[in-house]
Design an enzyme around this catalytic site. Structure first.
Site, short mmCIF file in Angstrom:
data_model
loop_
_atom_site.label_atom_id
_atom_site.label_comp_id
_atom_site.label_asym_id
_atom_site.label_seq_id
_atom_site.Cartn_x
_atom_site.Cartn_y
_atom_site.Cartn_z
N HIS A 120 59.45 108.64 -1.88
CA HIS A 120 59.50 110.09 -1.64
C HIS A 120 60.70 110.79 -2.26
CE1 HIS A 120 62.38 108.93 1.50
NE2 HIS A 120 62.76 110.19 1.52
C1 UD1 Z 1 63.79 115.30 3.34
C2 UD1 Z 1 65.25 115.02 3.03
C3 UD1 Z 1 65.40 113.60 2.53
C4 UD1 Z 1 64.80 112.60 3.49
C5 UD1 Z 1 63.36 113.00 3.80
C6 UD1 Z 1 62.85 112.12 4.90
C7 UD1 Z 1 66.55 116.94 2.27
C8 UD1 Z 1 67.20 117.57 1.10
N1 UD1 Z 1 65.75 115.90 1.99
O1 UD1 Z 1 63.07 115.20 2.12
O2 UD1 Z 1 66.79 113.28 2.39
O3 UD1 Z 1 64.82 111.33 2.90
O4 UD1 Z 1 63.32 114.35 4.27
O5 UD1 Z 1 61.47 112.05 4.95
O6 UD1 Z 1 66.75 117.36 3.38
N2 UD1 Z 1 56.06 118.46 4.03
C9 UD1 Z 1 54.90 118.52 4.74
N3 UD1 Z 1 54.97 118.34 6.10
C10 UD1 Z 1 56.12 118.11 6.76
C11 UD1 Z 1 57.30 118.06 6.03
C12 UD1 Z 1 57.26 118.23 4.65
O7 UD1 Z 1 53.83 118.73 4.19
O8 UD1 Z 1 56.10 117.94 8.00
C13 UD1 Z 1 55.99 118.62 2.56
C14 UD1 Z 1 56.15 120.08 2.11
O9 UD1 Z 1 55.33 120.26 1.01
C15 UD1 Z 1 57.61 120.13 1.69
C16 UD1 Z 1 57.83 118.73 1.14
O10 UD1 Z 1 57.06 117.87 1.95
O11 UD1 Z 1 57.87 121.12 0.74
C17 UD1 Z 1 59.27 118.29 1.16
O12 UD1 Z 1 59.83 118.43 2.47
P1 UD1 Z 1 61.42 118.62 2.67
O13 UD1 Z 1 61.79 118.58 4.09
O14 UD1 Z 1 61.88 119.81 1.89
O15 UD1 Z 1 62.04 117.40 1.91
P2 UD1 Z 1 61.65 115.86 1.98
O16 UD1 Z 1 61.16 115.44 0.64
O17 UD1 Z 1 60.80 115.60 3.16
N1 UDP Z 2 59.02 105.76 8.43
C1 UDP Z 2 57.95 105.81 9.31
N2 UDP Z 2 56.69 105.96 8.80
C2 UDP Z 2 56.44 106.09 7.48
C3 UDP Z 2 57.55 106.02 6.58
C4 UDP Z 2 58.83 105.87 7.09
O1 UDP Z 2 58.15 105.68 10.51
O2 UDP Z 2 55.28 106.24 7.10
C5 UDP Z 2 60.37 105.61 8.97
C6 UDP Z 2 61.13 104.41 8.46
O3 UDP Z 2 60.78 103.25 9.16
C7 UDP Z 2 62.57 104.84 8.68
C8 UDP Z 2 62.51 106.32 8.42
O4 UDP Z 2 61.15 106.71 8.56
O5 UDP Z 2 62.93 104.63 10.03
C9 UDP Z 2 63.00 106.61 7.06
O6 UDP Z 2 62.69 107.91 6.72
P1 UDP Z 2 62.46 108.37 5.23
O7 UDP Z 2 62.14 107.24 4.35
O8 UDP Z 2 61.50 109.48 5.30
O9 UDP Z 2 63.89 109.02 4.87
P2 UDP Z 2 65.27 108.41 4.36
O10 UDP Z 2 65.68 107.32 5.27
O11 UDP Z 2 65.06 107.97 2.95
O12 UDP Z 2 66.18 109.59 4.41
#
Ligand code: UD1
Ligand code: UDP
Length: 362
Positions: free
Chosen positions: A204
């Site tokens: 991601h």
């Molecule tokens: C964010 C964090 C990242 C973390 C990740 C965990 C920042 C800068 N990034 O990235 O560090 O690793 O969360 O998962 O804060 N979306 C949905 N539904 C949701 C949430 C998001 O559809 O419930 C989609 C939307 O299109 C959105 C995109 O995901 O624009 C990105 O979501 P966003 O929270 O901006 O960043 P992440 O890539 O999730």
């Molecule tokens: N995770 C989860 N389900 C998923 C993918 C990730 O429960 O389908 C959990 C994972 O086990 C870990 C956390 O989400 O505890 C990590 O989040 P993510 O990879 O979204 O963000 P990051 O740690 O890279 O910021």
């Protein structure tokens, strides 16, 4: 002591899982403010259920947006909340935009900021999380670190050592507290896959998803995996994978929706190997004893590479295939890093009880 704990995105929820009961037992009045950065049930609600996290006292409904829109909207709402509540401290966790927003809004109101997971550094300023970490740490009154090297990073950046507390890794405590709960658990999405007979993958990070050539390389390596690959896809990744040419018909890859924490822990424990760009997954793989391949240019979780649990590879199909091949044949044990144990939340409580000194000027 009255604190507000900020959560917003998936990894934040997992970090507060072990903290909230520890705060309650210590008589610390800690309430959650959920920014709403993540809002899908599979990205938010499921973690509150799985980890029995108390309902947030405030839900701010920030949602998705560009970095400035998301961070700025969260700051505006948090400023209003902090002004009304005037907590003794604000705790922020991890490195997401909600973390930065909480730190900025609190610091400008003179409310001490406590940062859990302080001091991790990838030294890659193209990562939004690295920007969030650097700014949050400079604004924090108390810095709670997951590894010894994080404290060294902070001291090198001029942080007063008296503010740094090496509490250990809260993600590790969450794993240890929840492993007994998944004994004998069958994961529905795994149906057809055998324990030890599949690879678990997550992708991601923008450095991979937003560069078609890198996502195509990852998709190509996963498609030719010697074992079936289960890929619970983050909502940002799923449409991009199709564009990158991930062909799931007849390929090794099974694409599924994101799974809950207990299912994910089970899937990690039972996988033959993990391919990921997640920060938390690198740490959890290290805890459950499953070899990990991290597809990134760098990692702020270098301790997992040092102990032998993780290997870092660029988003290149050949490099990923080779690293996965090595991970699949080698399953030597490794030592868990220092203070990746089940005492992290209690060390956080002790640090808070020692008193949070405001930054100078207040
Ligand atoms: C964010 C964090 C990242 C973390 C990740 C965990 C920042 C800068 N990034 O990235 O560090 O690793 O969360 O998962 O804060 N979306 C949905 N539904 C949701 C949430 C998001 O559809 O419930 C989609 C939307 O299109 C959105 C995109 O995901 O624009 C990105 O979501 P966003 O929270 O901006 O960043 P992440 O890539 O999730
Ligand atoms: N995770 C989860 N389900 C998923 C993918 C990730 O429960 O389908 C959990 C994972 O086990 C870990 C956390 O989400 O505890 C990590 O989040 P993510 O990879 O979204 O963000 P990051 O740690 O890279 O910021």
């Amino acid at each position: 002591m009255r604190i507000i704990v900020i959560v917003g995105a998936r990894p934040n929820f997992i970090k507060v899982g072990p903290l909230m009961p520890a705060f309650a037992s210590a008589g610390i009045d800690a309430r959650l403010a959920h920014t709403g950065q993540h809002y899908d049930a599979a990205m938010s609600d499921v973690f509150f259920d799985d980890l029995e996290i108390p309902e947030p006292a405030w839900f701010l409904g920030v949602g998705s947006g560009t970095h400035a829109v998301q961070t700025g909207t969260a700051m505006m709402k948090l400023e209003e909340l902090f002004s009304a509540e005037r907590p003794d401290a604000v705790m922020v966790v991890g490195d997401v935009n909600s973390t930065l927003a909480g730190a900025l809004a609190a610091a400008k109101l003179g409310i001490p900021v406590v940062h859990l997971e302080a001091g991790l550094r990838s030294r890659d300023m193209s990562m939004p999380e690295e920007v969030n970490r650097l700014v949050t740490d400079q604004l924090s009154s108390m810095l709670l670190t997951p590894v010894a090297s994080a404290g060294e990073n902070l001291i090198a950046e001029g942080v007063d050592p008296a503010r740094i507390h090496f509490v250990g890794n809260i993600m590790a405590e969450s794993v240890l507290r929840n492993l007994p709960r998944i004994e004998g658990r069958e994961v529905p999405v795994r149906s057809g896959l055998e324990t030890g007979g599949y690879v678990l993958a997550t992708v991601h990070r923008p450095e991979n998803t937003d560069h078609p050539e890198r996502l195509t390389a990852i998709a190509s390596a996963l498609s030719s995996s010697p074992l079936p690959v289960l890929l619970p896809a983050h909502p940002r990744t799923r449409p991009l994978l199709a564009e990158a040419g991930l062909d799931t018909s007849g390929s090794a890859v099974r694409l599924v929706d994101p799974v809950g924490y207990l299912d994910m822990l089970t899937l990690q424990r039972d996988a033959a190997a993990i391919v990921t760009d997640s920060g938390g997954v690198q740490e959890e793989a290290c805890m459950v004893g499953t070899p990990c391949v991290t597809v990134r240019r760098n990692t702020e979780r270098e301790i997992t590479v040092e102990v032998g649990a993780n290997r870092l590879v660029p988003a290149d199909a050949l490099a990923i295939r080779e690293a996965l091949g090595n991970a699949l044949v080698r399953r030597d044990g490794w030592e868990r890093p220092e203070r990746w144990d089940d005492e992290v939340a209690s060390r956080v409580v002790s640090a808070l009880e020692s008193g949070v000194l405001p930054l100078s000027g207040y």
